[in-house]
Motif scaffolding. Structure first.
Motif, mmCIF file in Angstrom:
data_model
loop_
_atom_site.group_PDB
_atom_site.id
_atom_site.type_symbol
_atom_site.label_atom_id
_atom_site.label_comp_id
_atom_site.label_asym_id
_atom_site.label_seq_id
_atom_site.Cartn_x
_atom_site.Cartn_y
_atom_site.Cartn_z
ATOM 1 N N LEU A 66 -44.573 -2.773 -21.663
ATOM 2 C CA LEU A 66 -45.138 -1.856 -20.679
ATOM 3 C C LEU A 66 -44.066 -1.439 -19.675
ATOM 4 C CD1 LEU A 66 -48.451 -3.780 -19.854
ATOM 5 C CD2 LEU A 66 -48.014 -2.143 -21.700
ATOM 6 N N ILE A 67 -44.242 -0.277 -19.081
ATOM 7 C CA ILE A 67 -43.350 0.167 -18.014
ATOM 8 C C ILE A 67 -43.908 -0.313 -16.682
ATOM 9 C CG2 ILE A 67 -42.451 2.192 -16.792
ATOM 10 C CD1 ILE A 67 -42.427 3.635 -19.525
ATOM 11 N N VAL A 68 -43.030 -0.883 -15.857
ATOM 12 C CA VAL A 68 -43.415 -1.337 -14.523
ATOM 13 C C VAL A 68 -43.109 -0.222 -13.525
ATOM 14 C CG1 VAL A 68 -43.047 -3.052 -12.719
ATOM 15 C CG2 VAL A 68 -42.985 -3.737 -15.124
ATOM 16 N N HIS A 69 -44.145 0.184 -12.776
ATOM 17 C CA HIS A 69 -44.009 1.259 -11.795
ATOM 18 C C HIS A 69 -43.789 0.678 -10.405
ATOM 19 C CE1 HIS A 69 -45.581 3.348 -15.243
ATOM 20 N NE2 HIS A 69 -45.476 4.508 -14.634
ATOM 21 N N VAL A 70 -42.787 1.201 -9.716
ATOM 22 C CA VAL A 70 -42.403 0.719 -8.383
ATOM 23 C C VAL A 70 -42.191 1.928 -7.469
ATOM 24 C CG1 VAL A 70 -41.320 -1.401 -9.241
ATOM 25 C CG2 VAL A 70 -39.950 0.690 -9.037
ATOM 26 N N LEU A 71 -42.094 1.668 -6.170
ATOM 27 C CA LEU A 71 -41.827 2.756 -5.231
ATOM 28 C C LEU A 71 -40.370 3.194 -5.263
ATOM 29 C CD1 LEU A 71 -43.971 1.881 -2.098
ATOM 30 C CD2 LEU A 71 -44.072 3.998 -3.433
ATOM 31 N N GLY A 72 -39.456 2.251 -5.559
ATOM 32 C CA GLY A 72 -38.046 2.609 -5.564
ATOM 33 C C GLY A 72 -37.156 1.429 -5.889
ATOM 34 N N GLU A 73 -35.878 1.605 -5.628
ATOM 35 C CA GLU A 73 -34.875 0.612 -6.017
ATOM 36 C C GLU A 73 -35.133 -0.760 -5.404
ATOM 37 O OE1 GLU A 73 -30.098 -0.130 -5.377
ATOM 38 O OE2 GLU A 73 -30.853 1.932 -5.355
ATOM 39 N N ALA A 74 -35.564 -0.809 -4.147
ATOM 40 C CA ALA A 74 -35.781 -2.104 -3.483
ATOM 41 C C ALA A 74 -36.828 -2.941 -4.210
ATOM 42 C CB ALA A 74 -36.204 -1.885 -2.028
ATOM 43 N N ASP A 75 -37.831 -2.284 -4.801
ATOM 44 C CA ASP A 75 -38.867 -3.011 -5.551
ATOM 45 C C ASP A 75 -38.434 -3.314 -6.984
ATOM 46 O OD1 ASP A 75 -40.643 -2.928 -3.378
ATOM 47 O OD2 ASP A 75 -41.304 -0.914 -3.937
ATOM 48 N N ALA A 76 -37.529 -2.499 -7.520
ATOM 49 C CA ALA A 76 -37.093 -2.693 -8.910
ATOM 50 C C ALA A 76 -36.072 -3.807 -9.045
ATOM 51 C CB ALA A 76 -36.503 -1.386 -9.449
ATOM 52 N N ARG A 77 -35.170 -3.931 -8.082
ATOM 53 C CA ARG A 77 -34.056 -4.886 -8.203
ATOM 54 C C ARG A 77 -34.498 -6.333 -8.429
ATOM 55 N NH1 ARG A 77 -28.312 -4.280 -5.803
ATOM 56 N NH2 ARG A 77 -27.855 -2.081 -6.162
ATOM 57 N N PRO A 78 -35.532 -6.848 -7.734
ATOM 58 C CA PRO A 78 -35.933 -8.235 -7.975
ATOM 59 C C PRO A 78 -36.460 -8.498 -9.390
ATOM 60 C CG PRO A 78 -36.830 -7.439 -5.898
ATOM 61 C CD PRO A 78 -36.286 -6.256 -6.617
#
Length: 326
Positions: A66-78
């Motif tokens: 599945l693709i994980v949806h985030v608001l931006g880089e700060a949420d994706a990096r972890p």
């Protein structure tokens, strides 16, 4: 969610409805929501039970990530064990937007999200409703297309309800999706960048930034992203592709009722239900899935589709058509 309980319909323009949708998600429920590409079926990405519920609602194979949806880089990096310079460049240029990036995952990401594989696919959608919902939930959302597995992806709330009413908690209605086909998917591997799925962001745009970007992951034991199956994005009908010159003959040979998706003035048997699609590739992509569903709703058991040009700007559409006919 109890099977048979009618799915709630919320408005993406109502703050109260957005709050209610976010509350359902935080409690482990499933909510379909619009993105700029297609409607996604959202559940908490870091909660294995919520993710399993997504697979169950769709009838999707648990090895299909599945693709994980985030608001931006700060949420994706972890979620990513590595964040190379290429990721930095892609995010600066294309996020928020219809680009998914596949990177090695951290232990925070459950196996359920990745299909058991070592990578995670992340994306920051640009649709205001998706962003408002993510901000309210305050956590990443796993969100494949909000349809029955392998069926045509939904581009309106009504499409979602036709597939999943009674199987999910709610649909957030934000109108028609402006792009109409799924995101471009890029893998950033130790061997370099690889294109896993064509989409609204073209190979040429990616290569402007990164240099040559070959295709990748064909034949991989575990798929790194969705949309890798030979048959995918398909209507509940027999689909055949044909050039304009042989469209009428192919349509005449198909078991009926027969529908056709055309761009030209090709002559067709009078019994064929024809839907005309735009000549521009972006407009064609926006209308494609809705047109397929329209022919389904009109009872077509076979669909003949006029071939599109073999040029780069048609790559994403050509990919979807070949899989629909798979």
């Amino acid at each position: 969610m109890h099977a048979g309980v009618e799915t709630q319909l919320f408005s993406a323009h109502s703050p109260a409805d957005l709050d209610a949708a976010a509350d359902l998600l935080r409690r482990g429920g499933l909510v379909a929501f619009p993105t700029e590409t297609v409607y996604g079926l959202g559940g908490l990405a870091l909660e294995p039970l919520a993710v399993r519920a997504i697979y169950a609602a769709k009838g999707r194979a648990p090895t299909n990530p599945l693709i994980v949806h985030v608001l931006g880089e700060a949420d994706a990096r972890p979620l990513c064990a590595r964040w190379p310079i290429e990721a930095q460049q892609l995010v600066a240029r294309f996020w928020p937007g219809p680009l998914t990036i596949v990177l090695p995952r951290t232990d925070r990401v459950p196996d359920e999200v990745t299909g058991g594989g070592p990578t995670v696919a992340v994306r920051a959608p640009s649709h205001p409703a998706a962003r408002n919902l993510l901000a309210r939930v305050g956590a990443p959302l796993a969100a494949p297309s909000a349809n029955r597995s392998e069926h045509v992806s939904p581009t309106t709330a009504l499409h979602v309800l036709r597939d999943l009413n009674g199987r999910i908690d709610a649909v957030l209605d934000g109108g028609r999706c402006p792009v109409g086909i799924e995101s471009t998917v890029m893998a950033l591997t130790s061997q370099g960048a690889r294109l896993l799925r064509a989409g609204a962001i073209s190979r040429a745009q990616l290569e402007e930034l990164l240099g040559e970007v070959p295709d990748g992951a064909a034949g991989a034991l575990l798929p790194a992203s969705p949309g890798q199956g030979k048959r995918h994005y398909a209507p509940a009908a027999l689909v055949r592709l044909a050039p304009a010159s042989s469209l009428a003959r192919v349509a005449a040979d198909l078991p009926g009722p027969v529908g056709a998706l055309v761009r030209s003035d090709a002559a067709l048997p009078h019994t064929v239900i024809a839907v005309r699609l735009p000549a521009d590739p972006a407009d064609y992509a926006r209308d494609l899935y809705a047109a397929m569903r329209d022919l389904e709703d009109r009872g077509c058991t076979s669909i003949c589709i006029e071939s599109v040009p073999a040029t780069a700007e048609w790559d994403a559409v050509r990919d979807r058509l070949s899989r629909a006919a798979g």
